[in-house]
Design an enzyme around this catalytic site. Structure first.
Site, PDB file in Angstrom:
ATOM      1  N   ASP A 289     -25.123  36.572  39.069  1.00 25.00           N
ATOM      2  CA  ASP A 289     -25.060  35.116  38.969  1.00 25.00           C
ATOM      3  C   ASP A 289     -23.643  34.657  38.629  1.00 25.00           C
ATOM      4  OD1 ASP A 289     -27.469  33.559  39.478  1.00 25.00           O
ATOM      5  OD2 ASP A 289     -28.407  34.784  37.934  1.00 25.00           O
TER       6      ASP A 289
ATOM      7  N   GLU B 173     -23.988  33.104  32.674  1.00 26.89           N
ATOM      8  CA  GLU B 173     -24.037  33.309  34.119  1.00 26.89           C
ATOM      9  C   GLU B 173     -23.178  32.328  34.914  1.00 26.89           C
ATOM     10  OE1 GLU B 173     -28.471  35.044  34.780  1.00 26.89           O
ATOM     11  OE2 GLU B 173     -28.404  32.964  34.101  1.00 26.89           O
TER      12      GLU B 173
ATOM     13  N   HIS C 286     -37.991  34.747  38.108  1.00 23.00           N
ATOM     14  CA  HIS C 286     -38.044  35.062  39.529  1.00 23.00           C
ATOM     15  C   HIS C 286     -39.399  35.645  39.959  1.00 23.00           C
ATOM     16  CE1 HIS C 286     -33.818  34.192  40.006  1.00 23.00           C
ATOM     17  NE2 HIS C 286     -33.506  35.032  39.030  1.00 23.00           N
TER      18      HIS C 286
END
Length: 258
Positions: free
Chosen positions: A176, A150, A46
Site C-alpha cells: 500500500d 500505508e 479484504h
C-alpha cells in the site's frame, strides 16, 4: 480473558510472527496455531467474512493456542464487533493522522480510557459470566492495537501517531505504501519507499513504539527482524504458493532443470 501472549513477548523484547488469512477456514487457523505462529490476523478488510465466520475463526485460534487478531474495515466501524467476539487485537488500515489514531483507541478501549460500548452479554465477557470492572480493566490492558502506516501522509505524521497513548504497534504495509507513493510498478523496493519505511523505524526507536511490517517470504522475516521490526506478518497466500510450487517443481523433472 486470557493474557495476550503477543503483548507479553513484545514487552519482553522478543519477536512475534503471525499469519494473515482472508478466507473462511477454522481448520486452517488451527493449523497455523499448531504450526507455531504467535498470532493469526483474520482479514476482515479484504476477506469476504460474515461476523459469524469471524467468530468461528477466533474460536479456532484460541483452541490452537494462537492470539486471534482481526483486521477491520477501513472505516473503523467494525472495531466493536471484532472485540465483542473475542478478538485479542486489532489491525486498523490506513491510519494517517494523530486524530485517526486517537479514534481507534477510543473505539477499542472501555471508559474511562475510551468510549467502547459495554455489553457483558457478548462472547468476550463470557456471555455475562466474566463481566464487571475487572473485565473492563483487563480488556483495556490486553487488547493489542496495531495501526497501519500505508500512505505518505501517515509517514509525515508518524511522530504524532506514535505519541497517542494506547497505540501498541505502527504496522507498515509496504505494498500500500508503494502504491500510495506512486511507485506501483517499482514496488516496495523503490529507494524512496525504503526511505519512508526507515523514517517509521527511526520514529519507533525515538518513541519506544513497536514497528511491525508485512513480508512475503521466510527469509524476509529474518531480514526485517534484523532491521528492527519484532512484529512480523505474512499472508497465507504466498506461503501456500511457495510451498505448493516446491512440490510441483519436485514432481516435474522439466521444472527442476530450469
Amino acid at each position: 480473558m486470557m493474557p495476550n501472549m503477543v503483548k507479553q513477548k513484545l514487552k519482553n523484547g522478543q519477536c512475534a510472527t503471525g499469519c494473515f488469512i482472508g478466507f473462511h477456514s477454522p481448520s486452517v487457523v488451527e493449523i497455523l496455531g499448531h504450526a507455531g505462529f504467535d498470532f493469526v490476523v483474520i482479514d476482515n478488510e479484504h476477506g469476504p467474512f460474515s461476523w459469524g465466520e469471524v467468530e468461528e475463526m477466533i474460536r479456532a485460534a484460541e483452541l490452537a493456542g494462537t492470539v486471534p487478531i482481526v483486521r477491520v474495515a477501513y472505516d473503523k466501524s467494525d472495531i466493536q464487533k471484532a472485540l465483542d467476539r473475542g478478538a485479542m487485537g486489532l489491525h486498523v488500515p490506513m491510519v494517517n493522522t494523530k486524530e485517526e489514531a486517537e479514534e481507534v483507541v477510543q473505539k477499542a478501549k472501555y471508559p474511562p480510557v475510551g468510549r467502547r460500548g459495554t455489553a457483558y452479554s457478548c462472547r468476550s465477557a463470557q456471555y455475562g459470566k466474566g463481566g464487571g470492572a475487572a473485565y473492563l480493566q483487563q480488556s483495556n490492558e490486553e487488547i493489542l492495537i496495531a495501526v497501519h502506516i500505508e500512505t505518505p501522509e501517515a509517514v509525515d505524521h508518524i511522530d504524532e501517531i506514535m505519541s497517542v497513548p494506547g497505540i501498541d504497534i505502527c504496522y507498515i504495509g509496504p505494498t500500500d505504501l508503494s502504491v500510495t507513493m506512486g511507485y506501483s510498478a517499482e514496488g516496495p523496493e523503490h529507494p524512496e519507499v525504503q526511505q519512508a519505511m526507515d523514517r517509521v523505524m527511526a520514529a519507533g526507536r525515538k518513541h519506544g513504539v513497536t514497528v511491525g511490517i508485512q513480508v512475503a517470504s521466510a527469509p524476509a522475516v529474518t531480514q526485517k527482524q534484523q532491521w528492527g521490526a519484532p512484529y512480523i506478518g505474512i499472508a497465507i497466500t504466498p506461503v501456500l504458493y511457495n510451498a505448493l510450487g516446491e512440490v510441483v517443481k519436485a514432481g516435474n523433472p522439466l521444472s527442476r532443470s530450469k
